[in-house]
Design a protein around this motif. Structure first.
Motif, PDB file in Angstrom:
ATOM      1  N   ALA A  92     136.190 -35.442  78.095  1.00  0.00           N
ATOM      2  CA  ALA A  92     137.563 -35.271  77.851  1.00  0.00           C
ATOM      3  C   ALA A  92     137.856 -34.458  76.542  1.00  0.00           C
ATOM      4  CB  ALA A  92     138.176 -36.601  77.863  1.00  0.00           C
ATOM      5  N   THR A  93     138.898 -33.685  76.621  1.00  0.00           N
ATOM      6  CA  THR A  93     139.494 -33.607  75.380  1.00  0.00           C
ATOM      7  C   THR A  93     140.657 -34.264  75.088  1.00  0.00           C
ATOM      8  OG1 THR A  93     140.923 -31.774  76.301  1.00  0.00           O
ATOM      9  CG2 THR A  93     138.838 -31.199  75.733  1.00  0.00           C
ATOM     10  N   THR A  94     140.853 -34.721  73.679  1.00  0.00           N
ATOM     11  CA  THR A  94     141.932 -35.525  73.405  1.00  0.00           C
ATOM     12  C   THR A  94     143.136 -34.722  72.921  1.00  0.00           C
ATOM     13  OG1 THR A  94     140.768 -35.825  71.288  1.00  0.00           O
ATOM     14  CG2 THR A  94     140.405 -37.558  73.056  1.00  0.00           C
ATOM     15  N   ALA A 110     141.751 -34.072  64.257  1.00  0.00           N
ATOM     16  CA  ALA A 110     141.140 -33.999  65.685  1.00  0.00           C
ATOM     17  C   ALA A 110     139.979 -34.988  65.931  1.00  0.00           C
ATOM     18  CB  ALA A 110     141.368 -32.849  66.275  1.00  0.00           C
ATOM     19  N   SER A 111     138.891 -34.692  65.020  1.00  0.00           N
ATOM     20  CA  SER A 111     137.811 -35.246  65.259  1.00  0.00           C
ATOM     21  C   SER A 111     137.763 -36.661  64.895  1.00  0.00           C
ATOM     22  CB  SER A 111     136.842 -34.555  64.368  1.00  0.00           C
ATOM     23  OG  SER A 111     136.657 -33.014  64.507  1.00  0.00           O
ATOM     24  N   ARG A 112     138.529 -37.108  63.786  1.00  0.00           N
ATOM     25  CA  ARG A 112     138.641 -38.366  63.584  1.00  0.00           C
ATOM     26  C   ARG A 112     139.327 -39.276  64.555  1.00  0.00           C
ATOM     27  NH1 ARG A 112     142.158 -38.493  59.225  1.00  0.00           N
ATOM     28  NH2 ARG A 112     142.274 -36.267  58.652  1.00  0.00           N
ATOM     29  N   GLU A 113     140.211 -38.786  65.204  1.00  0.00           N
ATOM     30  CA  GLU A 113     141.181 -39.329  66.350  1.00  0.00           C
ATOM     31  C   GLU A 113     139.980 -39.581  67.610  1.00  0.00           C
ATOM     32  OE1 GLU A 113     145.434 -37.808  65.297  1.00  0.00           O
ATOM     33  OE2 GLU A 113     144.454 -36.928  66.926  1.00  0.00           O
ATOM     34  N   ALA A 114     139.274 -38.415  67.721  1.00  0.00           N
ATOM     35  CA  ALA A 114     138.396 -38.515  68.924  1.00  0.00           C
ATOM     36  C   ALA A 114     137.340 -39.427  68.785  1.00  0.00           C
ATOM     37  CB  ALA A 114     137.887 -37.294  69.068  1.00  0.00           C
ATOM     38  N   PHE A 135     145.862 -40.266  69.710  1.00  0.00           N
ATOM     39  CA  PHE A 135     145.137 -41.468  69.221  1.00  0.00           C
ATOM     40  C   PHE A 135     145.149 -41.782  67.616  1.00  0.00           C
ATOM     41  CE2 PHE A 135     143.371 -39.652  73.213  1.00  0.00           C
ATOM     42  CZ  PHE A 135     143.540 -40.734  74.059  1.00  0.00           C
ATOM     43  N   PRO A 136     145.368 -42.712  67.183  1.00  0.00           N
ATOM     44  CA  PRO A 136     145.437 -43.224  65.896  1.00  0.00           C
ATOM     45  C   PRO A 136     144.065 -42.975  65.245  1.00  0.00           C
ATOM     46  CG  PRO A 136     145.996 -45.118  66.983  1.00  0.00           C
ATOM     47  CD  PRO A 136     145.831 -44.133  68.024  1.00  0.00           C
ATOM     48  N   ALA A 137     143.722 -42.470  64.200  1.00  0.00           N
ATOM     49  CA  ALA A 137     142.477 -42.304  63.630  1.00  0.00           C
ATOM     50  C   ALA A 137     142.203 -43.966  62.619  1.00  0.00           C
ATOM     51  CB  ALA A 137     142.590 -41.090  62.573  1.00  0.00           C
ATOM     52  N   GLU A 138     141.283 -44.522  63.233  1.00  0.00           N
ATOM     53  CA  GLU A 138     141.232 -45.928  62.454  1.00  0.00           C
ATOM     54  C   GLU A 138     139.534 -46.035  61.936  1.00  0.00           C
ATOM     55  OE1 GLU A 138     142.127 -48.308  65.889  1.00  0.00           O
ATOM     56  OE2 GLU A 138     144.371 -47.941  65.190  1.00  0.00           O
ATOM     57  N   GLU A 139     139.556 -45.934  60.720  1.00  0.00           N
ATOM     58  CA  GLU A 139     138.174 -46.222  60.204  1.00  0.00           C
ATOM     59  C   GLU A 139     137.448 -47.602  60.496  1.00  0.00           C
ATOM     60  OE1 GLU A 139     137.427 -45.499  56.074  1.00  0.00           O
ATOM     61  OE2 GLU A 139     138.966 -43.680  56.017  1.00  0.00           O
ATOM     62  N   SER A 140     136.243 -47.590  60.726  1.00  0.00           N
ATOM     63  CA  SER A 140     135.698 -49.025  61.105  1.00  0.00           C
ATOM     64  C   SER A 140     134.743 -49.563  60.148  1.00  0.00           C
ATOM     65  CB  SER A 140     134.852 -48.836  62.417  1.00  0.00           C
ATOM     66  OG  SER A 140     133.730 -47.937  62.095  1.00  0.00           O
ATOM     67  N   GLY A 141     134.727 -48.777  59.019  1.00  0.00           N
ATOM     68  CA  GLY A 141     133.874 -49.312  57.969  1.00  0.00           C
ATOM     69  C   GLY A 141     132.265 -49.068  58.083  1.00  0.00           C
ATOM     70  N   GLY A 142     131.954 -48.255  58.841  1.00  0.00           N
ATOM     71  CA  GLY A 142     130.429 -48.147  58.961  1.00  0.00           C
ATOM     72  C   GLY A 142     129.886 -47.667  58.132  1.00  0.00           C
ATOM     73  N   GLY A 143     128.621 -47.532  57.945  1.00  0.00           N
ATOM     74  CA  GLY A 143     127.797 -46.946  57.077  1.00  0.00           C
ATOM     75  C   GLY A 143     127.323 -45.526  57.462  1.00  0.00           C
ATOM     76  N   ALA A 144     126.549 -44.882  56.819  1.00  0.00           N
ATOM     77  CA  ALA A 144     125.982 -43.620  56.939  1.00  0.00           C
ATOM     78  C   ALA A 144     125.268 -43.581  58.291  1.00  0.00           C
ATOM     79  CB  ALA A 144     125.280 -43.070  55.909  1.00  0.00           C
ATOM     80  N   TYR A 149     133.970 -43.558  60.597  1.00  0.00           N
ATOM     81  CA  TYR A 149     134.655 -43.812  61.896  1.00  0.00           C
ATOM     82  C   TYR A 149     133.719 -44.470  62.913  1.00  0.00           C
ATOM     83  CZ  TYR A 149     138.738 -41.763  59.917  1.00  0.00           C
ATOM     84  OH  TYR A 149     139.895 -41.376  59.072  1.00  0.00           O
ATOM     85  N   GLY A 150     132.697 -44.983  62.367  1.00  0.00           N
ATOM     86  CA  GLY A 150     131.723 -45.889  63.724  1.00  0.00           C
ATOM     87  C   GLY A 150     130.640 -45.073  64.166  1.00  0.00           C
ATOM     88  N   ALA A 151     130.164 -43.731  63.721  1.00  0.00           N
ATOM     89  CA  ALA A 151     129.021 -43.404  64.620  1.00  0.00           C
ATOM     90  C   ALA A 151     127.647 -43.947  63.879  1.00  0.00           C
ATOM     91  CB  ALA A 151     129.271 -41.856  64.280  1.00  0.00           C
TER      92      ALA A 151
END
Lengths: 316, 259
Positions: A147-149, A17-21, A154-163, A52-54
């Motif tokens: 919002a709560t998802t 759920a967190s990865r999707e959000a 929503f598909p969980a999609e990695e964005s290849g971001g670093g730490a 996931y882009g944070a």
């Protein structure tokens, strides 16, 4: 503009759920020319949230979930990040926390949303109402918009971001509630809310013991066990399995209904499933109106045959 | 032990939803309204507490005159008092409703405040925790079991694959999950007794609030739509179970990509 996502860690990894959000949060941030940030109470969230882009991870040393301490910690993270949009995955904790926080901040919140977009500086969300018999599009004004998802929407999609950069926020320890014990369900069954595949049984099973047929198939596929309201009310299976208007609304990739006639309340709870297979001996059963593949026949012979066939397919 | 039970009146779950002319609300022509199913568990729990420990059970609802029917039914089941806050709730968002209910709850002596875990229909699951926050009370959501003793509650909260046992001080807000108890039906005696109880009524302004505090405060419905009609797919004969099973597996693999 910052989108802040409340993240939960399970066994060292971010919950689905967190990865999707985070994934939809990143899209909103990109659309608004802003940044994605995550909040967690566990530093183990760092690697995953970065993937996931944070860009930033706000961490509060708040221990296990508690409504009041987490509300205060999230409030601190919102202040520190100047978040415009705050998202929660639709877990028990996300759904517990979002309204509490919204009331504290006098903010608007849309729950269980399955679409989100950022338009004209406002958050627009689509959410099922009447258990999916209709969809409401709502606009949230004021800051932050919360919002709560809906899980699986929503598909969980990695964005290849670093730490991400880790930022500490304070968490108070006083609360009027205390968790004295957590009893993990012995059955160790997959929750219907998170499952990609659900196998559901209905009144056609004739008696509670026959749910074993459904369980065997669900187990062979690696799916969760669902149930119609009639079977729950008859005491054949626990309410946690109930799909529909007084149970859970689900949208898995595959929904297999066996012996479920398809009362309007049940259909409302599962009709957004991406693929639907129905097995029922009554060719007029309403479930066939929404099934992609309908099999008219006896579930007591077809389901066990299907379980064997799935095992064979998996063995290859 | 005094309890307040907040009651939402919702369309019967059998209802086929139609969209109203404005494209933002449902068409409520011919709709039968019921007490939201989860609120029945909340009410039952409060009545059982009263039977064991004494005190009052006040049922509280915000909305147009039709909600008096829901209050009347709740009195017939065993609530002892009722308060109707009159107002047009259709355009109030959850936070607006929570503000009204919190203000009304303050006018009623109470140790516990009960809600259903969600209003069946709008399905927000927001108002209970919002009221808890506004009143500064602890909350336990999605409760399947409750014990109350010595000014303290022990509540079982349902979470994914587990149950938390939570202790909280009172006053507190509890939201009820199905399975918490077996709600009773109203008895004929109960129905007759309920007729003698006057439903108290207040307006939003009696509570010190204005319509602008509650209507479309933060969340506005822009549009309401029905889902696209799903036309049924293929139907096959399952007289040969092995052949049917093979076809389902083919479908799972090739179309659903689920194997």
């Amino acid at each position: 503009m910052t989108v802040l996502v409340f993240c939960e860690v399970l066994d060292g990894k971010l919950k689905k759920a967190s990865r999707e959000a985070l994934s939809i949060g990143r899209k909103l941030a990109e659309a608004a020319g802003g940044d994605l940030a995550a909040f967690a109470t566990d530093r183990a969230a760092a690697d995953d949230s970065g993937r996931y882009g944070a860009k930033k991870l706000y961490v509060a040393d708040a221990g296990a979930y508690n409504t009041e301490t987490y509300t205060a910690a999230m409030q601190a993270a919102i202040t520190a990040s100047s978040a415009t949009v705050v998202l929660f995955g639709g877990t028990s904790n996300g759904r517990d926390l979002a309204p509490r926080l919204a009331a504290r901040l006098n903010a608007g919140v849309a729950s269980d949303v399955d679409r989100l977009e950022w338009t004209d500086g406002k958050l627009r969300a689509r959410r099922p109402v009447y258990s999916g018999k209709a969809f409401a599009t709502v606009e949230i004004s004021g800051t932050p918009a919360i919002a709560t998802t809906r899980i699986n929407a929503f598909p969980a999609e990695e964005s290849g971001g670093g730490a991400p950069e880790v930022v500490e926020v304070s968490a108070p320890s006083d609360s009027k509630t205390k968790v004295v014990e957590t009893k993990v369900s012995e059955a160790d069954e997959l929750s219907i809310v998170e499952a990609d595949i659900i196998v559901s049984g209905g009144r056609g099973l004739k008696e509670g013991a026959n749910f074993s047929i459904i369980r065997d198939l669900a187990h062979a596929i690696g799916g969760a066990v669902g149930a119609s309201r009639a079977t729950v009310d008859a005491g054949w299976i626990d309410h946690q399995h109930q799909v529909g208007q007084t149970g859970r609304v689900v949208s898995p990739n595959l929904y297999i209904a066996a012996g479920v006639s398809g009362a309007i309340q049940h259909l409302a709870g599962m009709s957004t499933s991406k693929h639907i297979v129905a097995i029922n001996k009554d060719p007029e059963a309403p479930i066939f109106r929404i099934a992609d593949l309908g099999v008219v026949g006896d579930l007591f012979t077809i389901v066990p045959a299907l379980t064997e066939e799935v095992k064979k397919a998996k063995a290859h | 032990m005094n309890s307040v039970v907040c009651i939402a009146q919702v369309p019967d779950t059998e209802t086929r939803i139609k969209i109203g002319g404005d494209g933002r609300h449902i068409d409520d022509t011919g709709i039968k309204y019921i007490v939201s199913p989860y609120d029945e568990y909340a009410l039952e729990e409060a009545i059982r507490l009263k039977e064991k420990q004494g005190g009052d059970v006040t049922v509280l609802a915000f909305g147009p005159d039709r909600v008096q029917q829901a209050l009347r039914e709740s009195l017939a089941r065993g609530a002892t008092k009722a308060l109707h806050v009159k107002g047009e709730s259709a355009d109030a968002d959850s936070l607006g409703i929570a503000k009204v209910l919190a203000a009304a709850i303050k006018t009623i002596p109470h140790d516990l405040v009960f809600f259903g875990k969600q209003g069946v229909g709008t399905d927000n699951s927001l108002v209970g925790p919002m009221v808890a926050e506004i009143l500064g009370y602890p909350q336990v959501n999605v409760v399947t079991h409750l014990e109350v003793a010595d000014g303290k509650i022990t509540a079982h909260r349902e979470i994914e694959g587990a149950e938390e046992i939570i202790e909280a001080s009172t006053p507190a807000v509890i939201t009820a999950q199905k399975g918490m108890n077996e709600p009773r039906y109203a008895s004929l005696k109960g129905i007759m007794a309920a007729k003698k109880i006057a439903i108290d009524s207040k307006s939003v302004s009696d509570l010190g609030l204005a319509d602008s505090d509650i209507v479309n405060q933060r969340v506005t419905v822009v549009s309401l739509e029905l889902p696209p009609e799903k036309s049924g797919g293929r139907k096959i004969d399952g007289a040969d179970p092995a052949a049917a099973a093979k076809e389902i597996v083919r479908y799972m693999k090739e179309e659903a990509k689920a194997l």
